[in-house]
Write a protein that holds these residues in place. Structure first.
Motif, PDB file in Angstrom:
ATOM      1  N   TRP A  67      -1.993  -2.889  -9.320  1.00 52.87           N
ATOM      2  CA  TRP A  67      -1.507  -2.630  -8.007  1.00 52.87           C
ATOM      3  C   TRP A  67      -2.717  -2.685  -7.214  1.00 52.87           C
ATOM      4  O   TRP A  67      -2.710  -3.293  -6.178  1.00 52.87           O
ATOM      5  CB  TRP A  67      -0.969  -1.126  -7.831  1.00 52.87           C
ATOM      6  N   VAL A 110       0.859  -1.165  -0.093  1.00 49.78           N
ATOM      7  CA  VAL A 110      -0.142   0.105  -0.063  1.00 49.78           C
ATOM      8  C   VAL A 110       0.832   1.299   0.221  1.00 49.78           C
ATOM      9  O   VAL A 110       0.610   2.127  -0.749  1.00 49.78           O
ATOM     10  CB  VAL A 110      -0.864  -0.126   1.404  1.00 49.78           C
ATOM     11  N   GLU A 111       1.791   1.290   0.934  1.00 54.08           N
ATOM     12  CA  GLU A 111       2.709   2.411   0.854  1.00 54.08           C
ATOM     13  C   GLU A 111       3.421   2.737  -0.403  1.00 54.08           C
ATOM     14  O   GLU A 111       3.631   3.711  -1.097  1.00 54.08           O
ATOM     15  CB  GLU A 111       3.796   2.276   2.151  1.00 54.08           C
ATOM     16  N   TYR A 116       2.573   1.641  -3.427  1.00 49.09           N
ATOM     17  CA  TYR A 116       1.442   2.344  -4.263  1.00 49.09           C
ATOM     18  C   TYR A 116       0.989   3.411  -4.077  1.00 49.09           C
ATOM     19  O   TYR A 116       1.077   4.519  -4.991  1.00 49.09           O
ATOM     20  CB  TYR A 116       0.080   1.208  -4.006  1.00 49.09           C
ATOM     21  N   GLU A 117       0.997   4.183  -2.805  1.00 47.36           N
ATOM     22  CA  GLU A 117       0.635   5.482  -2.640  1.00 47.36           C
ATOM     23  C   GLU A 117       1.917   6.446  -2.838  1.00 47.36           C
ATOM     24  O   GLU A 117       1.498   7.411  -3.599  1.00 47.36           O
ATOM     25  CB  GLU A 117       0.301   5.624  -1.125  1.00 47.36           C
ATOM     26  N   LYS A 118       3.122   5.807  -2.727  1.00 45.29           N
ATOM     27  CA  LYS A 118       4.235   6.604  -3.237  1.00 45.29           C
ATOM     28  C   LYS A 118       4.463   6.836  -4.856  1.00 45.29           C
ATOM     29  O   LYS A 118       4.469   7.853  -5.195  1.00 45.29           O
ATOM     30  CB  LYS A 118       5.506   5.980  -2.824  1.00 45.29           C
ATOM     31  N   LYS A 127       1.943   6.580  -6.800  1.00 48.47           N
ATOM     32  CA  LYS A 127       0.598   7.154  -7.253  1.00 48.47           C
ATOM     33  C   LYS A 127       0.860   8.761  -6.861  1.00 48.47           C
ATOM     34  O   LYS A 127       0.380   9.498  -7.858  1.00 48.47           O
ATOM     35  CB  LYS A 127      -0.498   6.731  -6.460  1.00 48.47           C
ATOM     36  N   GLY A 128       1.617   9.027  -5.892  1.00 47.71           N
ATOM     37  CA  GLY A 128       1.618  10.313  -5.460  1.00 47.71           C
ATOM     38  C   GLY A 128       2.605  11.134  -6.479  1.00 47.71           C
ATOM     39  O   GLY A 128       2.588  12.135  -6.812  1.00 47.71           O
ATOM     40  N   GLU A 179      -2.052   0.853 -12.456  1.00 48.49           N
ATOM     41  CA  GLU A 179      -2.867   1.193 -11.337  1.00 48.49           C
ATOM     42  C   GLU A 179      -3.991  -0.035 -11.086  1.00 48.49           C
ATOM     43  O   GLU A 179      -3.954  -0.576  -9.899  1.00 48.49           O
ATOM     44  CB  GLU A 179      -3.768   2.382 -11.364  1.00 48.49           C
TER      45      GLU A 179
END
Length: 169
Positions: A151, A131-132, A134-136, A138-139, A148
């Motif tokens: 993921w 999750v981290e 993916y968030e990184k 995506k950010g 996406e």
């Protein structure tokens, strides 16, 4: 076992009552009955008609018989005690085996629980790191719509795996 002790107790009481009552002794193929200080042959009191030597033989035979009865009684008591000890030992062995079996079962259950906890911890850690990441990504805007979707699908599988591990706890 309980019945054998009762049996032996009955035998001992019977022997003791025989000892306290009249005693029969065979000397020179004649049967004498001794009651307290008197010696009978059948129903007749022969105490005064016997010689001192004969009286001595009869009393010696009586003492020998009483000693033999005491020895037999002692052996019966020892035998009963040994049987009781053997039965107690068997019960203790059975309890020991049952305790060992229960301990093995508990150890096996503990190992299984440890494995389940480890799987849950690992699944949670992998899900969190995914999750981290993916968030990184995506950010930073480095994910294409296809990436996406991959993921999200991957995170969904990891979440299901984590929930499955948690339910086993």
């Amino acid at each position: 076992m309980k019945y054998s002790i009762t049996f032996f107790s009955t035998v001992l009481i019977a022997l003791a009552s025989c000892t306290l009552a009249a005693q029969e002794v065979t000397v020179n193929e004649k049967v004498y009955e001794i009651k307290e200080a008197l010696i009978f042959q059948g129903e007749t009191d022969v105490t005064e008609t016997l010689t001192v030597e004969e009286k001595s033989k009869i009393r010696t035979a009586l003492e020998t018989k009483q000693k033999e009865m005491a020895r037999i009684e002692k052996e019966e008591i020892q035998k009963a005690a040994l049987e009781k000890a053997a039965a107690d030992y068997d019960v203790a062995e059975k309890q020991k085996k049952e305790a060992e079996k229960a301990l093995k079962k508990a150890e096996k259950a503990q190992k299984k629980m440890d494995k389940v906890k480890a799987k849950h911890t690992k699944a949670t850690k992998v899900h969190r790191s995914t999750v981290e990441k993916y968030e990184k990504l995506k950010g930073k805007g480095k994910l294409s719509p296809v990436d996406e979707a991959k993921w999200l699908k991957k995170m969904e599988k990891l979440k299901a795996k984590m929930l499955k591990a948690k339910s086993k706890l």
